[in-house]
Design a protein around this motif. Structure first.
Motif: not given
Length: 98
Positions: A2-17, A29-31, A35-42
């Motif tokens: 909702e806040e469009k904070d890409f860095k936070m989303l990226e850190s959540c996805l990169i951390n081990p599950v 999570i793998k998907t 698609h991170l570059p496209y999510i960043h564009n959005s």
């Protein structure tokens, strides 16, 4: 998201599950990682294809409803009428016979 904070989303996805997470969530999570570059564009740009997808969906519904049309021109006219579009067809000039 909702806040469009890409860095936070990226850190959540990169951390081990967590090992107890379901296989469906791991796949999701793998998907998202792929698609991170496209999510960043959005996050950066206000553009989307929602309107076009809606038009395509309406045309598919019309296709199911308009099963009985005899020819393509009637089907095309129905789509133009539904979307209130202007036709691009040129009217033939009337012949000026005396």
């Amino acid at each position: 998201m909702e806040e469009k904070d890409f860095k936070m989303l990226e850190s959540c996805l990169i951390n081990p599950v967590h090992p107890l997470i379901s296989s469906y969530m791991k796949t999701s999570i793998k998907t998202l990682k792929e698609h991170l570059p496209y999510i960043h564009n959005s996050f950066n740009y206000p553009y989307n294809n929602g309107k076009i997808e809606g038009i395509n969906n309406k045309i598919k519904v019309l296709n199911r409803v308009a099963y009985g049309y005899r020819n393509f021109m009637n089907y095309k006219k129905r789509i133009i009428l539904h979307f209130k579009l202007k036709t691009t067809e040129q009217k033939q000039p009337r012949s000026q016979t005396a």
